[in-house]
Design a protein around this motif. Structure first.
Motif, short mmCIF file in Angstrom:
data_model
loop_
_atom_site.label_atom_id
_atom_site.label_comp_id
_atom_site.label_asym_id
_atom_site.label_seq_id
_atom_site.Cartn_x
_atom_site.Cartn_y
_atom_site.Cartn_z
N GLU A 1 -19.32 -22.71 45.39
CA GLU A 1 -19.30 -21.66 44.52
C GLU A 1 -20.61 -20.75 45.09
N GLU B 1 -16.06 -18.09 49.30
CA GLU B 1 -16.57 -17.98 47.75
C GLU B 1 -17.79 -16.90 48.23
N GLU C 1 -12.12 -9.77 41.02
CA GLU C 1 -11.30 -11.01 41.18
C GLU C 1 -9.95 -10.99 40.74
N GLU D 1 -17.36 -22.69 50.46
CA GLU D 1 -15.72 -22.61 50.63
C GLU D 1 -15.16 -23.32 49.19
N ASP D 2 -14.45 -22.66 48.37
CA ASP D 2 -13.74 -22.89 47.20
C ASP D 2 -12.68 -23.72 47.32
N CYS E 1 -14.16 -12.62 45.06
CA CYS E 1 -14.79 -13.55 43.99
C CYS E 1 -16.40 -13.28 44.29
N GLU F 1 -11.21 -15.06 47.93
CA GLU F 1 -11.32 -16.42 47.58
C GLU F 1 -9.62 -16.61 47.53
N LYS G 1 -10.91 -20.22 52.20
CA LYS G 1 -11.07 -19.88 50.82
C LYS G 1 -12.59 -19.34 50.60
#
Length: 386
Positions: free
Chosen positions: A255, A175, A99, A190-191, A131, A146, A173
């Protein structure tokens, strides 16, 4: 909270995950989980790796960021994050994301049947903030970016086949991902503080080059029924995917994600919750909420990556908190399983079991230094329930 009867199945190793919880046992569950004694007993004193474990368990360091993996010529990546294990003959492979903002990707370590490291290699390079992700039934690793309008990359744990960007799985985004071989879909988190929960249905199961991206639709309550609705523009342009369906349910910082036995669990770090989708009847509920724990204070905070064992236990890693991996049992008891000391500037990432279920792999993303260059990847061996 309404009591539901369902199966919590969990799997060890990707070969088992491929067939959707064939290793599982049924039980009655009430959510959310509450404090209680863990099945392995209290944590002991810290070992030489500064890890507190229950009696009968031991730890070892597998790799360190910026250092050559022992017995190989491969230098381990910075900021190790999401991971999974894949059966490799009589041994296995552990894959681990990197990451970092530039030059990210995925590395892998190979083990023989005794757990000896026999090799290490790169399987994805030059991507962004890789991530978490998820394993597929056809033995590939989905590595998720991410970043805003990030991609999912499908990678080969053996490093033989070139990694492929899977545009049809949407740009957001990303995850984590979890494969459901029964419904032939991939679930995606989705973060974002106002993120969504998605599923991707490939046109052909086993080929992620095309398909339909959908978003979970439900009310604002913490339990109820849900359905799915198509995302009109999976590329997220000009409108972000999470804003395209007005009735989509919003989740605070998606997460980890784990599927087994007609159930998918996913975590949200913004409110320290573990959510549970009961796929057989299209209902959802809370498996854990740190604000609803009794008696005493919540043992699990900074809720992040999640995996499961064949006994049905969930193992949830902390991003922050007090650097623990906590267990949530099939009878809805939550308790610490291990604790890393002296690394308060880090987070625990990438928990995954070896195919035989006797070894748990995970990383401390920033180690003792608090920097991405200080990552440490561990193995814990012991009498895990099966």
């Amino acid at each position: 909270m309404e009591r539901r009867i369902f199966l919590r199945g969990a799997v060890i190793g990707t070969s088992a995950a491929a067939f959707g919880g064939t290793l599982m046992r049924g039980a009655a569950y009430a959510a959310p989980a509450q404090n209680g004694p863990g099945p392995y007993g209290a944590l002991g004193a810290a070992d030489t790796n500064a890890i507190q474990l229950p009696t009968g368990f031991t730890s070892r360091v597998i790799a360190r960021s910026g250092k050559v993996v022992s017995g190989t010529s491969y230098t381990w990546h910075n900021a190790p994050d999401g991971g999974a294990c894949f059966a490799d003959g009589t041994g296995w492979i552990y894959v681990s994301n990197s990451e970092v903002a530039t030059g990210g990707g995925v590395g892998a370590v190979k083990f023989d049947s005794s757990g000896t490291i026999t090799g290490a290699h790169r399987i994805l390079s030059n991507t962004r903030n890789n991530c978490a992700g998820g394993a597929t039934p056809w033995q590939t690793w989905l590595s998720c970016e991410e970043v805003s309008r990030g991609y999912v990359y499908e990678t080969d744990p053996w490093g033989v086949k070139a990694a492929t960007r899977r545009d049809a799985m949407g740009q957001f985004k990303h995850e984590a991902a979890a494969a459901d071989p029964v419904r032939k879909v991939i679930y995606l988190t989705e973060d974002e503080t106002d993120g969504c929960f998605y599923r991707f249905t490939p046109t052909t199961w086993g080929d992620l080059s095309s398909g339909t991206l959908q978003v979970l639709v439900a009310g604002t309550a913490t339990s109820g029924s849900f359905s799915w609705r198509d995302v009109p523009d999976p590329d997220g342009s000009p409108t972000a995917t999470r804003d395209q369906v007005s009735s989509a349910k919003i989740f605070n910082g998606g997460e980890g994600c784990h599927y087994a036995g007609d159930t998918v669990w996913f975590t949200t770090k913004g409110d320290n919750r573990v959510w549970q989708l009961n796929l057989s009847n299209s209902t959802y509920e809370l498996a854990y909420d740190d604000s609803l724990v009794n008696p005493g204070s919540a043992p699990l905070t900074g809720v992040d990556n999640v995996t499961g064992s064949s006994s049905g236990d969930l193992f949830v890693a902390e991003d922050g908190g007090n650097m623990e991996i906590c267990i949530i049992t099939p009878d809805d008891v939550v308790a610490p399983f291990l604790r890393i000391n002296g690394q308060s500037g880090s987070e625990i990432t990438g928990p995954a079991f070896s195919p035989d279920g006797t070894r748990l792999y995970f990383s401390s993303q920033r180690g003792t230094s608090g920097s991405s260059s200080g990552g440490i990847t561990y193995e814990v061996t012991g009498p895990f329930r099966r």
